[in-house]
Design an enzyme around this catalytic site. Structure first.
Site, PDB file in Angstrom:
ATOM      1  CD  GLN A  15     -66.367  -3.763 -61.288  1.00 19.42           C
ATOM      2  OE1 GLN A  15     -65.602  -3.147 -62.011  1.00 19.42           O
ATOM      3  NE2 GLN A  15     -66.510  -5.075 -61.388  1.00 19.42           N
ATOM      4  CG  ASN A  16     -63.096   0.224 -56.507  1.00 15.96           C
ATOM      5  OD1 ASN A  16     -62.844  -0.865 -57.038  1.00 15.96           O
ATOM      6  ND2 ASN A  16     -62.697   1.373 -57.019  1.00 15.96           N
ATOM      7  CB  VAL A  17     -65.743  -3.061 -50.904  1.00 15.47           C
ATOM      8  CG1 VAL A  17     -66.524  -4.019 -51.796  1.00 15.47           C
ATOM      9  CG2 VAL A  17     -64.318  -3.574 -50.690  1.00 15.47           C
ATOM     10  CG  HIS A  19     -68.869  -5.876 -56.295  1.00 18.64           C
ATOM     11  ND1 HIS A  19     -67.756  -6.058 -57.077  1.00 18.64           N
ATOM     12  CD2 HIS A  19     -69.910  -6.336 -57.026  1.00 18.64           C
ATOM     13  CE1 HIS A  19     -68.114  -6.602 -58.238  1.00 18.64           C
ATOM     14  NE2 HIS A  19     -69.414  -6.779 -58.228  1.00 18.64           N
ATOM     15  CB  CYS A  65     -77.065  -9.532 -38.944  1.00 17.85           C
ATOM     16  SG  CYS A  65     -77.640 -11.140 -38.355  1.00 17.85           S
ATOM     17  CB  CYS A  70     -81.277 -12.527 -35.024  1.00 15.38           C
ATOM     18  SG  CYS A  70     -79.905 -12.648 -36.177  1.00 15.38           S
ATOM     19  N   GLY A  98     -60.858   1.705 -65.085  1.00 14.55           N
ATOM     20  CA  GLY A  98     -60.131   0.817 -64.182  1.00 14.55           C
ATOM     21  C   GLY A  98     -60.850  -0.475 -63.853  1.00 14.55           C
TER      22      GLY A  98
HETATM   23 ZN   LIG Z   1     -79.287 -10.527 -36.857  1.00 17.04          ZN
END
Ligand SMILES: [Zn+2]
Length: 242
Positions: free
Chosen positions: A86-88, A106, A114, A144, A183
């Site tokens: 779950q850690n980023v 996550h 983007c 974009c 954890g």
């Molecule tokens: Zn974009």
């Protein structure tokens, strides 16, 4: 030996990464649960980027701990291995766990993506000059022109389908001999489900967490200690038994 490991904020907390729970998790008197949302980004993208910029810096300055190292060692002796975290942060990777053995459910805080199309890039080493995301100006997509955002899953957003599929594929391929959940409060929906499916046919289900969680009642082994203390010992025992 087929192994399935799930890690949460408790593993990174011992490297000094805040868990963003309770009053201690506040940033500039703001509640992270309200900052990590699409609504907060729409309202004030610069503020949200400042918060993520500080978090990135803090993670770059942190080091993997003994729990990360033990999980990497377990992956090396397992015939098949998958970590769902779950850690980023990138601490599992920096502890030597190969990317293909890990699912960041996550998202990845070092990914800048983007907010509209699929363009994105990662910046683990901070080699590039992307100061604009971490300070004054919020950059725009070169494809974009929509605003660029952190590559994490925010509250209210769906889990990434590719990552979910990777977990499904691993669980479908067979039962796991060993499941370790470390954890995490296991409050996040699918965790209990994944852990039970992985261990359903007599596999060992260990929970390493100082406090009781919704998963505790199903665990075959409860270890009420911090991850960095318990995991090296658990993996030592497994290595000795192989
Ligand atoms: Zn974009």
């Amino acid at each position: 030996m087929r192994v399935f490991v799930i890690t949460g904020a408790g593993v990174s907390a011992e490297s000094g990464i805040p868990t963003f729970r309770g009053k201690d998790g506040y940033w500039r008197n703001l509640d992270p649960a309200k900052l990590a949302t699409p609504e907060a980004f729409a309202r004030d993208p610069r503020l949200v980027w400042e918060w993520y910029g500080e978090r990135r810096q803090r993670i770059r300055n942190a080091q993997p701990n003994a729990a990360h190292a033990a999980i990497t060692r377990l992956a090396q002796i397992a015939d098949e291995f998958l970590l769902v975290t779950q850690n980023v942060d990138d601490l599992h990777g920096r502890a030597g766990l190969p990317r293909e053995k890990m699912v960041q459910i996550h998202g990845d805080i070092f990914l800048t993506k983007c907010s509209r199309c699929d363009f994105g890039f990662t910046d683990y080493d901070h080699d590039h000059e992307h100061e604009e995301e971490e300070g004054n100006v919020v950059s725009r997509c070169s494809k974009c022109d929509a605003l660029m955002r952190p590559g994490v899953i925010w509250f209210g957003e769906q889990l990434p389908s590719n990552e979910l599929q990777q977990i499904e594929n691993y669980l479908d391929r067979g039962v796991c001999d060993l499941v370790i959940v470390v954890g995490t409060t296991a409050a996040f929906g699918p965790i209990v489900d994944w852990a039970l499916r992985a261990s359903h046919d007599g596999g060992e289900l260990s929970e390493v967490n100082p406090e009781e969680t919704p998963l505790s009642q199903f665990a075959t082994r409860l270890v009420r200690e911090p991850a960095a203390i318990a995991l090296p010992r658990i993996v030592d025992t497994i290595v000795a038994g192989v």
